[in-house]
Motif scaffolding. Structure first.
Motif, mmCIF file in Angstrom:
data_model
loop_
_atom_site.group_PDB
_atom_site.id
_atom_site.type_symbol
_atom_site.label_atom_id
_atom_site.label_comp_id
_atom_site.label_asym_id
_atom_site.label_seq_id
_atom_site.Cartn_x
_atom_site.Cartn_y
_atom_site.Cartn_z
ATOM 1 N N LEU A 103 74.360 18.169 84.708
ATOM 2 C CA LEU A 103 75.585 17.739 85.384
ATOM 3 C C LEU A 103 75.457 17.855 86.897
ATOM 4 O O LEU A 103 76.032 17.065 87.640
ATOM 5 N N ALA A 104 74.689 18.850 87.350
ATOM 6 C CA ALA A 104 74.471 18.996 88.794
ATOM 7 C C ALA A 104 73.732 17.781 89.342
ATOM 8 O O ALA A 104 74.044 17.273 90.429
ATOM 9 N N GLU A 105 72.753 17.282 88.587
ATOM 10 C CA GLU A 105 71.985 16.110 89.039
ATOM 11 C C GLU A 105 72.850 14.858 88.989
ATOM 12 O O GLU A 105 72.739 13.984 89.846
ATOM 13 N N HIS A 106 73.724 14.762 87.985
ATOM 14 C CA HIS A 106 74.642 13.618 87.931
ATOM 15 C C HIS A 106 75.634 13.659 89.095
ATOM 16 O O HIS A 106 76.001 12.625 89.642
ATOM 17 N N SER A 107 76.058 14.863 89.453
ATOM 18 C CA SER A 107 76.992 14.997 90.572
ATOM 19 C C SER A 107 76.357 14.534 91.876
ATOM 20 O O SER A 107 77.032 14.016 92.766
ATOM 21 N N ALA A 108 75.041 14.731 91.988
ATOM 22 C CA ALA A 108 74.329 14.343 93.213
ATOM 23 C C ALA A 108 73.982 12.858 93.226
ATOM 24 O O ALA A 108 73.557 12.323 94.256
ATOM 25 N N SER A 109 74.132 12.172 92.095
ATOM 26 C CA SER A 109 73.793 10.746 91.994
ATOM 27 C C SER A 109 75.061 9.906 92.017
ATOM 28 O O SER A 109 76.161 10.407 91.785
ATOM 29 N N ARG A 110 74.895 8.614 92.280
ATOM 30 C CA ARG A 110 76.020 7.675 92.222
ATOM 31 C C ARG A 110 75.809 6.759 91.028
ATOM 32 O O ARG A 110 74.698 6.260 90.796
ATOM 33 N N ALA A 111 76.887 6.553 90.274
ATOM 34 C CA ALA A 111 76.785 5.780 89.031
ATOM 35 C C ALA A 111 76.236 4.380 89.279
ATOM 36 O O ALA A 111 75.387 3.884 88.532
ATOM 37 N N GLY A 112 76.708 3.718 90.348
ATOM 38 C CA GLY A 112 76.250 2.358 90.636
ATOM 39 C C GLY A 112 74.763 2.292 90.895
ATOM 40 O O GLY A 112 74.088 1.346 90.478
ATOM 41 N N ASP A 113 74.236 3.302 91.586
ATOM 42 C CA ASP A 113 72.802 3.340 91.865
ATOM 43 C C ASP A 113 72.004 3.448 90.574
ATOM 44 O O ASP A 113 70.985 2.766 90.396
#
Length: 541
Positions: A103-113
């Motif tokens: 979840l930490a890595e998802h928080s640092a990423s953007r869904a569109g990217d």
């Protein structure tokens, strides 16, 4: 491999294509005797007169065309099949990796990217395999074959014609770096644009509630124009490559025409050989031009593959540790032993937290907002790992269990009761697809959901919109409770399960929760007294 064999057939046909013209010009129009090898086959099949030579040349044209056509079809069909399946495998691999990021890595990423990487980046790699990969092999093989024949005919002539190749190769090599940099900038802008779109679409209710459509229009317009500028800049760089390559080719052609005219004038070369040589030169320049122009496709594919590798190469912070065991059936004893945790290195949310929840107990966690109540609940299923200390289930550190076997024994009812687009039945059985149908219906009854489900047009077969938007908050919450009942796990986590509900919905949800919590170890994060007054123990953060 079969496509590669077809490529060799296509290349052979390409190399043989000019020779019938040589036969027609030299042996038919200028009445020169064919070579002993050709003469043997012409006489054996067609006869000895001039018409026979012409018939042989025409038959050779047809044969070359048929061989080349069949080989091209086989190569294209198989290459397309391979590219489609490679894209499927990469897409699946990337999707699996994204789902397993912490979840930490998802928080640092953007869904569109991430969406761009799963779609357009993989499409770029697929396009390279489909249109360029074997094309490079074809062009190299054709180039080698053409040069070999040309060297055999007149090596000096060949060296003059190919004298432009080294400077052309150096130019393309350095120019392709600029193309790659431009392609990388385009991908970055595309990802930012898609991320903004995804963010707005998932928050459309907030946008409309605050009447910010005009602001979002302007923001999108700005991001879209940035994308256009990056695309035009990249296109400007790519567009210069083709004409510059054509200039190199024109210089080589001029030198060959001049030298060829001199040789024919001296009688050192026949007209037919010169024509064939010019045709070969044209065919030699064609793969040279194609190889140079493939720098664009290759650069796009390389940048896209780098972006795919960035995700595939990420080692998730939360993963099965070496030697992790399959969790046995839990009794539900939960212990936090001197746990310290922070989402970043600068600020710690929890410091030296210790607590114990006995099997079957209902434990409530209360305190002001932002103090780490939900964080405590998130550490148990290893959504995050503590910086220091340990979280234990039945006396064993949760990090020693495999993630799946441990999470399979924990159910959740969250404040945001997320439902998927699908039928109500599919959402109820999401956590346990093989659940007994009667047990699933009974779970809906226990969650006070059966009556409202049966009042819907298709009952349990009614389609739920994305994120459950066609249902009320109370209905979504009760389906989430029923989903947890279906899983029938020994540990239950409830995170603000009644927040945002009206009095009637809250009563129905609380009643359903009481049924759900019986006989299970429960962690309840809540503010409402109705939710926590039945707790066996209350921890204040």
């Amino acid at each position: 491999m079969v496509a590669l064999v077809a490529v060799l057939g296509e290349t052979a046909a390409d190399i043989a294509e000019p020779w019938p013209i040589t036969i027609v010009v030299d042996s038919v129009l200028q009445s020169k005797k064919p070579s002993p090898f050709l003469n043997y086959w012409i006489t054996r099949i067609f006869g000895t007169n001039t018409t026979a030579i012409l018939e042989f040349a025409l038959a050779l044209v047809l044969l070359v065309a048929v061989v080349g056509g069949i080989a091209a079809y086989v190569e294209k069909y198989l290459t397309t099949s391979v590219s489609q399946w490679v894209a499927h495998d990469m897409r699946l691999l990337l999707y699996q990796r994204i789902q397993r990021l912490s979840l930490a890595e998802h928080s640092a990423s953007r869904a569109g990217d991430l969406i761009i990487r799963v779609t357009k980046d993989i499409d770029a790699v697929q396009d390279f395999i489909d249109t360029a990969l074997l094309g490079i092999i074809i062009n190299i093989a054709t180039l080698v074959g053409m040069v070999g024949v040309m060297l055999y005919v007149n090596w000096r002539f060949t060296l003059i014609g190919l004298s432009v190749a080294p400077p052309l190769a150096i130019f393309v090599f350095f120019y392709s770096r600029k193309i790659k940099a431009a392609s990388r900038a385009v991908k970055k802008k595309e990802s930012e644009l898609m991320s903004d779109v995804a963010e707005v679409l998932t928050s459309i209710q907030v946008v409309q509630a605050f009447a910010r459509e005009d602001y979002e229009d302007r923001r999108f317009d700005y991001e879209s124009k940035q994308n256009v500028r990056a695309g035009l800049q990249a296109r400007s760089i790519k567009a210069k490559l083709s004409p510059l390559v054509d200039v190199f080719v024109a210089v080589g052609t001029c030198m060959v025409l001049w030298y060829g005219a001199v040789l024919v004038g001296r009688g050192e070369m026949t007209t037919g050989v010169l024509i064939v040589f010019l045709m070969y030169l044209k065919k030699t320049y064609k793969p040279l031009k194609e190889l140079s122009k493939m720098a664009n496709t290759l650069s796009k594919a390389a940048v896209s593959y780098e972006r795919i590798e960035e995700v595939i190469g990420v080692e998730s912070q939360i993963t099965d540790l070496p030697g992790a065991i399959v969790a046995p059936a839990f009794t539900g004893l939960i212990e936090f032993d001197d746990v310290t945790f922070g989402y970043d290195d600068e600020r710690q949310i929890l410091k030296n937290v210790s607590l114990r929840i006995d099997p079957g107990q209902v434990a409530a966690i209360v305190g002001p907002s932002g103090m780490g109540k939900s964080t405590i609940a998130s550490l148990l299923p290893r959504f995050f790992d503590p910086i220091d200390g340990s979280v234990k289930i039945d006396g064993t550190d949760v990090r020693k269990y495999t993630l799946k076997s441990m999470r399979d024994q924990i159910s959740f009812v969250l404040q945001d009761s997320m439902l998927f687009r699908g039928t109500i039945w599919e959402n109820l059985s999401y956590g346990k697809p093989d659940a007994d149908p009667m047990a699933t219906i009974e779970a809906a009854r226990m969650a006070n959901a059966h009556d409202f489900i049966m009042s819907l047009p298709q009952g349990y077969g009614t389609m739920v919109a994305e994120r459950g938007s066609t249902l009320s908050g109370g209905q979504r919450r009760r389906i989430a409770i029923a989903r947890a009942i279906v899983r029938d796990t020994p540990i239950l986590i409830l995170d603000e399960p009644t927040t945002g509900l009206d009095a009637a919905s809250e009563f129905a949800v609380v009643e359903a929760l009481e049924r759900l919590m019986k006989g299970r170890t429960c962690i309840v994060v809540a503010h409402h007294l109705d939710t926590i007054r039945r707790a066996d123990v209350i921890f204040v953060v």
